[in-house]
Write a protein that holds these residues in place. Structure first.
Motif, PDB file in Angstrom:
ATOM      1  N   VAL A 130      71.215 112.054  28.668  1.00  0.00           N
ATOM      2  CA  VAL A 130      70.356 112.427  27.544  1.00  0.00           C
ATOM      3  C   VAL A 130      71.207 113.309  26.632  1.00  0.00           C
ATOM      4  CG1 VAL A 130      68.274 113.638  26.817  1.00  0.00           C
ATOM      5  CG2 VAL A 130      68.263 112.342  28.957  1.00  0.00           C
ATOM      6  N   LEU A 131      71.489 112.798  25.437  1.00  0.00           N
ATOM      7  CA  LEU A 131      72.294 113.527  24.461  1.00  0.00           C
ATOM      8  C   LEU A 131      71.360 114.060  23.385  1.00  0.00           C
ATOM      9  CD1 LEU A 131      75.149 110.894  24.169  1.00  0.00           C
ATOM     10  CD2 LEU A 131      75.231 113.049  25.415  1.00  0.00           C
ATOM     11  N   LEU A 132      71.123 115.363  23.417  1.00  0.00           N
ATOM     12  CA  LEU A 132      70.176 115.986  22.503  1.00  0.00           C
ATOM     13  C   LEU A 132      70.838 116.290  21.167  1.00  0.00           C
ATOM     14  CD1 LEU A 132      68.667 118.495  25.044  1.00  0.00           C
ATOM     15  CD2 LEU A 132      67.645 116.361  24.286  1.00  0.00           C
ATOM     16  N   GLY A 133      70.132 115.956  20.095  1.00  0.00           N
ATOM     17  CA  GLY A 133      70.603 116.273  18.757  1.00  0.00           C
ATOM     18  C   GLY A 133      69.491 116.944  17.973  1.00  0.00           C
ATOM     19  N   ASP A 134      69.839 117.493  16.823  1.00  0.00           N
ATOM     20  CA  ASP A 134      68.835 118.152  15.996  1.00  0.00           C
ATOM     21  C   ASP A 134      67.940 117.144  15.286  1.00  0.00           C
ATOM     22  OD1 ASP A 134      69.777 120.650  16.722  1.00  0.00           O
ATOM     23  OD2 ASP A 134      71.194 120.728  15.048  1.00  0.00           O
ATOM     24  N   ASP A 135      68.528 116.020  14.855  1.00  0.00           N
ATOM     25  CA  ASP A 135      67.776 115.016  14.114  1.00  0.00           C
ATOM     26  C   ASP A 135      67.582 113.718  14.891  1.00  0.00           C
ATOM     27  OD1 ASP A 135      67.674 116.744  11.921  1.00  0.00           O
ATOM     28  OD2 ASP A 135      69.634 116.044  11.228  1.00  0.00           O
ATOM     29  N   GLU A 136      68.413 113.484  15.881  1.00  0.00           N
ATOM     30  CA  GLU A 136      68.299 112.270  16.690  1.00  0.00           C
ATOM     31  C   GLU A 136      68.817 112.557  18.095  1.00  0.00           C
ATOM     32  OE1 GLU A 136      69.092 107.745  15.715  1.00  0.00           O
ATOM     33  OE2 GLU A 136      70.969 108.714  16.300  1.00  0.00           O
ATOM     34  N   THR A 137      68.136 111.998  19.050  1.00  0.00           N
ATOM     35  CA  THR A 137      68.532 112.120  20.448  1.00  0.00           C
ATOM     36  C   THR A 137      68.937 110.737  20.930  1.00  0.00           C
ATOM     37  OG1 THR A 137      67.133 114.025  20.883  1.00  0.00           O
ATOM     38  CG2 THR A 137      67.642 112.638  22.766  1.00  0.00           C
ATOM     39  N   GLU A 138      69.905 110.677  21.824  1.00  0.00           N
ATOM     40  CA  GLU A 138      70.319 109.395  22.385  1.00  0.00           C
ATOM     41  C   GLU A 138      70.111 109.422  23.891  1.00  0.00           C
ATOM     42  OE1 GLU A 138      74.068 106.272  22.604  1.00  0.00           O
ATOM     43  OE2 GLU A 138      74.388 108.254  21.723  1.00  0.00           O
ATOM     44  N   ILE A 139      69.535 108.343  24.394  1.00  0.00           N
ATOM     45  CA  ILE A 139      69.355 108.186  25.838  1.00  0.00           C
ATOM     46  C   ILE A 139      70.168 106.984  26.267  1.00  0.00           C
ATOM     47  CG2 ILE A 139      67.713 107.653  27.669  1.00  0.00           C
ATOM     48  CD1 ILE A 139      65.641 109.200  26.058  1.00  0.00           C
ATOM     49  N   LYS A 140      71.034 107.199  27.232  1.00  0.00           N
ATOM     50  CA  LYS A 140      71.838 106.117  27.787  1.00  0.00           C
ATOM     51  C   LYS A 140      71.211 105.729  29.112  1.00  0.00           C
ATOM     52  CE  LYS A 140      75.994 107.467  25.386  1.00  0.00           C
ATOM     53  NZ  LYS A 140      77.437 107.596  25.447  1.00  0.00           N
ATOM     54  N   MET A 141      70.910 104.434  29.253  1.00  0.00           N
ATOM     55  CA  MET A 141      70.232 103.976  30.459  1.00  0.00           C
ATOM     56  C   MET A 141      70.785 102.640  30.918  1.00  0.00           C
ATOM     57  SD  MET A 141      66.486 102.603  29.110  1.00  0.00           S
ATOM     58  CE  MET A 141      66.033 101.915  30.693  1.00  0.00           C
ATOM     59  N   ILE A 142      70.430 102.278  32.142  1.00  0.00           N
ATOM     60  CA  ILE A 142      70.776 100.983  32.706  1.00  0.00           C
ATOM     61  C   ILE A 142      69.488 100.319  33.175  1.00  0.00           C
ATOM     62  CG2 ILE A 142      73.083 101.744  33.401  1.00  0.00           C
ATOM     63  CD1 ILE A 142      72.033 101.985  36.281  1.00  0.00           C
ATOM     64  N   LEU A 143      69.602  99.079  33.582  1.00  0.00           N
ATOM     65  CA  LEU A 143      68.471  98.339  34.136  1.00  0.00           C
ATOM     66  C   LEU A 143      68.750  98.028  35.602  1.00  0.00           C
ATOM     67  CD1 LEU A 143      67.944  95.875  31.159  1.00  0.00           C
ATOM     68  CD2 LEU A 143      66.558  97.889  31.697  1.00  0.00           C
ATOM     69  N   THR A 144      67.709  97.701  36.333  1.00  0.00           N
ATOM     70  CA  THR A 144      67.891  97.386  37.752  1.00  0.00           C
ATOM     71  C   THR A 144      68.606  96.060  37.950  1.00  0.00           C
ATOM     72  OG1 THR A 144      65.694  96.393  37.835  1.00  0.00           O
ATOM     73  CG2 THR A 144      65.895  98.707  38.530  1.00  0.00           C
ATOM     74  N   THR A 145      68.496  95.172  36.967  1.00  0.00           N
ATOM     75  CA  THR A 145      69.176  93.887  37.019  1.00  0.00           C
ATOM     76  C   THR A 145      69.565  93.497  35.593  1.00  0.00           C
ATOM     77  OG1 THR A 145      68.963  91.548  37.643  1.00  0.00           O
ATOM     78  CG2 THR A 145      66.961  92.674  36.970  1.00  0.00           C
ATOM     79  N   PRO A 146      70.707  92.849  35.413  1.00  0.00           N
ATOM     80  CA  PRO A 146      71.150  92.516  34.059  1.00  0.00           C
ATOM     81  C   PRO A 146      70.164  91.636  33.276  1.00  0.00           C
ATOM     82  CG  PRO A 146      72.905  92.127  35.642  1.00  0.00           C
ATOM     83  CD  PRO A 146      71.680  92.468  36.422  1.00  0.00           C
ATOM     84  N   PHE A 147      69.422  90.814  33.955  1.00  0.00           N
ATOM     85  CA  PHE A 147      68.503  89.907  33.282  1.00  0.00           C
ATOM     86  C   PHE A 147      67.049  90.304  33.525  1.00  0.00           C
ATOM     87  CE2 PHE A 147      72.417  87.562  34.183  1.00  0.00           C
ATOM     88  CZ  PHE A 147      72.800  87.285  32.880  1.00  0.00           C
ATOM     89  N   CYS A 148      66.792  91.586  33.533  1.00  0.00           N
ATOM     90  CA  CYS A 148      65.454  92.112  33.765  1.00  0.00           C
ATOM     91  C   CYS A 148      64.484  91.541  32.718  1.00  0.00           C
ATOM     92  CB  CYS A 148      65.469  93.636  33.673  1.00  0.00           C
ATOM     93  SG  CYS A 148      63.839  94.386  33.819  1.00  0.00           S
TER      94      CYS A 148
END
Length: 118
Positions: A60-78
């Motif tokens: 979780v990359l917190l910003g003043d105007d925008e935050t970014e969440i980096k995530m993965i899935l349990t399977t590539p073709f979820c």
């Protein structure tokens, strides 16, 4: 590891961290925990556990105007990928009060990261 100073006084040796030791910003940490708490409402419909418990949220990359969440899935073709990404975005935006960008990483999910063994 940070530099430390060892001193010897009346109570014995004491280790004092160097003055340049990193400190934790309590407001920033509270924001991060609020986002993670909000993301607990996003449940993977196939497994029945939330994205935080499943260790799908990598950063979780917190910003003043925008935050970014980096995530993965349990399977590539979820089949629920689009829905889950949208739910993560909406839940985080509600917690942060501004735009959130969700970035899907190519990293493979390992159930052991979530403490699961089958």
């Amino acid at each position: 590891m940070t530099d430390q100073t060892i001193t010897d006084d009346a109570i014995g040796p004491t280790i004092t961290p160097a003055s340049d030791a990193p400190t934790i910003d309590p407001i920033r940490r509270a924001r991060e925990l609020a986002v993670l708490d909000a993301l607990r409402s996003v449940v993977d419909p196939e497994i029945g556990m939330n994205v935080v418990e499943l260790a799908l949220i990598k950063q979780v990359l917190l910003g003043d105007d925008e935050t970014e969440i980096k995530m993965i899935l349990t399977t590539p073709f979820c089949p629920y990928a689009g829905s889950m990404i949208q739910q993560v975005k909406e839940a985080a935006e509600e917690a942060e009060g501004h735009d959130v960008k969700v970035t899907l990483l190519a990293e493979r999910w390992d159930p052991r990261d979530a403490g699961l063994t089958w």
